[in-house]
Write an enzyme that holds these catalytic residues in place. Sequence first.
Site, PDB file in Angstrom:
ATOM      1  N   ASP A 223      -1.871  -9.007  -6.448  1.00 24.02           N
ATOM      2  CA  ASP A 223      -2.198  -8.743  -5.050  1.00 24.02           C
ATOM      3  C   ASP A 223      -3.689  -8.527  -4.831  1.00 24.02           C
ATOM      4  O   ASP A 223      -4.469  -8.385  -5.780  1.00 24.02           O
ATOM      5  CB  ASP A 223      -1.393  -7.535  -4.532  1.00 24.02           C
ATOM      6  CG  ASP A 223      -1.306  -6.397  -5.565  1.00 24.02           C
ATOM      7  OD1 ASP A 223      -2.200  -6.310  -6.435  1.00 24.02           O
ATOM      8  OD2 ASP A 223      -0.343  -5.607  -5.501  1.00 24.02           O
TER       9      ASP A 223
ATOM     10  N   ASP B 231       6.711   4.875  -4.129  1.00 25.08           N
ATOM     11  CA  ASP B 231       7.802   4.553  -3.193  1.00 25.08           C
ATOM     12  C   ASP B 231       8.704   3.431  -3.717  1.00 25.08           C
ATOM     13  O   ASP B 231       9.541   2.909  -2.987  1.00 25.08           O
ATOM     14  CB  ASP B 231       7.231   4.182  -1.809  1.00 25.08           C
ATOM     15  CG  ASP B 231       6.318   2.961  -1.853  1.00 25.08           C
ATOM     16  OD1 ASP B 231       6.137   2.352  -2.939  1.00 25.08           O
ATOM     17  OD2 ASP B 231       5.772   2.609  -0.787  1.00 25.08           O
TER      18      ASP B 231
ATOM     19  N   HIS C 275       7.601   0.445  -4.898  1.00 19.02           N
ATOM     20  CA  HIS C 275       7.115  -0.932  -4.724  1.00 19.02           C
ATOM     21  C   HIS C 275       6.685  -1.548  -6.050  1.00 19.02           C
ATOM     22  O   HIS C 275       6.330  -0.848  -6.990  1.00 19.02           O
ATOM     23  CB  HIS C 275       5.994  -1.011  -3.667  1.00 19.02           C
ATOM     24  CG  HIS C 275       4.677  -0.411  -4.052  1.00 19.02           C
ATOM     25  ND1 HIS C 275       3.894   0.302  -3.172  1.00 19.02           N
ATOM     26  CD2 HIS C 275       3.973  -0.434  -5.217  1.00 19.02           C
ATOM     27  CE1 HIS C 275       2.781   0.683  -3.778  1.00 19.02           C
ATOM     28  NE2 HIS C 275       2.804   0.247  -5.016  1.00 19.02           N
TER      29      HIS C 275
ATOM     30  N   GLU D  65       6.480  -3.392  -0.373  1.00 16.57           N
ATOM     31  CA  GLU D  65       6.892  -2.056   0.045  1.00 16.57           C
ATOM     32  C   GLU D  65       8.398  -2.025   0.331  1.00 16.57           C
ATOM     33  O   GLU D  65       9.026  -3.081   0.511  1.00 16.57           O
ATOM     34  CB  GLU D  65       6.117  -1.662   1.308  1.00 16.57           C
ATOM     35  CG  GLU D  65       4.597  -1.592   1.118  1.00 16.57           C
ATOM     36  CD  GLU D  65       4.132  -0.352   0.355  1.00 16.57           C
ATOM     37  OE1 GLU D  65       4.860   0.130  -0.535  1.00 16.57           O
ATOM     38  OE2 GLU D  65       3.018   0.133   0.645  1.00 16.57           O
TER      39      GLU D  65
HETATM   40  P1  PGA Z   1      -0.920   3.286  -9.696  1.00 17.38           P
HETATM   41  O1  PGA Z   1      -0.209   2.261  -8.676  1.00 17.38           O
HETATM   42  O2  PGA Z   1      -0.927   2.599 -11.023  1.00 17.38           O
HETATM   43  O3  PGA Z   1      -2.301   3.472  -9.150  1.00 17.38           O
HETATM   44  O4  PGA Z   1      -0.104   4.532  -9.690  1.00 17.38           O
HETATM   45  C1  PGA Z   1       0.955   1.631  -9.080  1.00 17.38           C
HETATM   46  C2  PGA Z   1       1.335   0.596  -8.038  1.00 17.38           C
HETATM   47  O5  PGA Z   1       1.133   0.857  -6.845  1.00 17.38           O
HETATM   48  O6  PGA Z   1       1.833  -0.469  -8.411  1.00 17.38           O
END
Ligand code: PGA
Length: 260
Positions: free
Chosen positions: A67, A136, A138, A143
């Site tokens: 992304d 969450d 994702h 999301e």
């Molecule tokens: P993080 O994010 O590694 O900064 O906790 C994980 C994600 O959003 O895929």
Amino acid sequence: MEVIIRSDAGAVSKGAAQYFKQQLEAKPASVLGLATGSTPVGLYRELIALYQARLLDFSRAASFNLDEYLGLPAAHPGSYHSFMKENLFSHINLPLENQHLPDGTSSDVPAHCISYEESIKSAGGIDLQLLGLGSDGHIGFNEPSSSLSSRTRIKTLTPRTISDNAQYFGGEENVPHHVITMGVGTIMEARQCVVLALGAKKAAAVAAMVEGPITASCPASILQMHPRCTLIIDEAAASALLRGDYYRWVYDNKPLWQKI
Ligand code: PGA
């Protein structure tokens, strides 16, 4: 899904690095799906160390990142282009022309998303996809409520993800609201997935992903349907799992040839 619980973040990163090593040894021209965020930074350090020790060679590999923030030029310090350059690409021999990330400045986002999907396909598909896990649930920036068969497209971040990522932008007010992300369906086509999660903040998402129902409310839960998915987590991220003891027992009793 295989669940591997390690003592701490260092052991998770070292374990995950072995998957990349095995993949590149078996197929030097592998197509790697890469992730950003705080979770993979330790793994990238391990990969750099292996490369410096001449135990890894990326010269024939290609990469596709999950992304990128919409509206951020590659050179912006908060962009995932910058993140990848700083944390991995500038330290290894993966050819620049083989490094692919969505273009956050594209003037025609739908057309760019289609061409990103086509580039993955024409590279032969993703051999090994690395994933972090959002608090969450994702994966990529898919999301909750994302279609479980979605393709690369624009998404709107949830307030929770904006808050989780505020540290990289000096405050929530500076975090872009829109992103381009590979879809859940795109991710599911990778031949192998390795998911990493660290810390108590991820415990609920890990439990929903592994032991909850398959639901768009936790997009990572679709990985229960993936034929070759390994989740590597630390003890804190494993703390809400109902069958933690079983996963530890399975790992401890693996035949030697299966251990990472
Ligand atoms: P993080 O994010 O590694 O900064 O906790 C994980 C994600 O959003 O895929």
